[in-house]
Design a protein around this motif. Structure first.
Motif, PDB file in Angstrom:
ATOM      1  N   LEU A 299      -5.985  14.023  -3.038  1.00 17.62           N
ATOM      2  CA  LEU A 299      -5.385  12.843  -2.409  1.00 17.62           C
ATOM      3  C   LEU A 299      -6.178  12.537  -1.148  1.00 17.62           C
TER       4      LEU A 299
ATOM      5  N   THR B  57      -3.326   2.452  -2.280  1.00 18.02           N
ATOM      6  CA  THR B  57      -2.127   2.881  -1.554  1.00 18.02           C
ATOM      7  C   THR B  57      -2.506   3.872  -0.460  1.00 18.02           C
ATOM      8  N   ARG B  58      -1.730   3.862   0.613  1.00 21.31           N
ATOM      9  CA  ARG B  58      -2.032   4.703   1.768  1.00 21.31           C
ATOM     10  C   ARG B  58      -0.852   5.544   2.222  1.00 21.31           C
TER      11      ARG B  58
ATOM     12  N   HIS C 242      -5.447  10.256   1.073  1.00 19.63           N
ATOM     13  CA  HIS C 242      -4.610   9.807   2.191  1.00 19.63           C
ATOM     14  C   HIS C 242      -3.333  10.645   2.238  1.00 19.63           C
TER      15      HIS C 242
ATOM     16  N   GLN D 225      -4.098   5.850  -4.977  1.00 23.02           N
ATOM     17  CA  GLN D 225      -4.803   5.774  -3.702  1.00 23.02           C
ATOM     18  C   GLN D 225      -6.260   5.344  -3.863  1.00 23.02           C
ATOM     19  N   THR D 226      -6.975   6.018  -4.738  1.00 26.81           N
ATOM     20  CA  THR D 226      -8.416   5.793  -4.845  1.00 26.81           C
ATOM     21  C   THR D 226      -8.758   4.469  -5.511  1.00 26.81           C
TER      22      THR D 226
ATOM     23  N   LYS E  49       0.838  -1.216   0.000  1.00 27.98           N
ATOM     24  CA  LYS E  49       0.000   0.000   0.000  1.00 27.98           C
ATOM     25  C   LYS E  49       0.869   1.261   0.000  1.00 27.98           C
TER      26      LYS E  49
END
Length: 171
Positions: free
Chosen positions: A141, A81-82, A143, A76-77, A30
């Motif tokens: 974003l 991924t974080r 995160h 991310q979406t 992630k």
């Protein structure tokens, strides 16, 4: 043999033993890494990454551009991924010349001035701070809580974390 032909020759031999067809698209760790395209940089080796572990987004200078933000928002979406690592390095070509000198060199070489900003910078640590600020401030974003920046020393292989005081890239 050209460099491309050498790469293709290696690929054809490698592909005969390929057995990772079932690997999922979302990165296992992630994690997304933004770094320079410099051929001396090898984030997979530095962090023990295997194919499928992280997204690695590279460009000249490892700077955060509109396209980097586009890629990270999709990462991310759509792919989960974080965390984001921003890594720039010592002895970077983007710090070797001014914006004007790079623009003039490209225009001399091609006959056409670049229609976009190239992103020359003096200090990789300051540029990491600028990139971190841009990422933390962009609303697309989801995160932004785990974004960290580093400078990689090409002479020693040391990674130095950059303090996060925000600094903006001039427009």
């Amino acid at each position: 043999m050209s460099a491309i032909d050498g790469c293709l020759d290696h690929h054809f031999r490698w592909a005969t033993g390929f057995d990772d067809a079932d690997r999922p698209a979302p990165p296992r760790r992630k994690l997304a890494i933004v770094t320079c395209m410099d051929a001396r940089l090898d984030p997979a080796a530095w962090f023990g990454l295997e194919p499928g572990d992280a997204h690695v987004i590279r460009n000249a200078g490892g700077i955060v551009t509109e396209d980097v933000i586009r890629s990270l928002s999709i990462s991310q979406t759509m792919l989960g991924t974080r965390e984001v690592l921003v890594i720039q390095h010592t002895d970077c070509g983007m710090g070797a010349a001014t914006e004007r000198a790079m623009r003039e060199a490209i225009e001399t070489d091609t006959g056409v001035p670049p229609p976009f900003e190239l992103g020359a910078f003096d200090d990789p640590e300051d540029e990491v701070r600028t990139s971190l600020a841009l990422l933390r401030e962009t609303p697309i974003l989801a995160h932004r809580h785990s974004i960290r920046g580093f400078v990689y020393d090409v002479g020693t292989a040391a990674l130095r974390e950059v303090a996060t005081a925000a600094k903006h890239r001039p427009e």
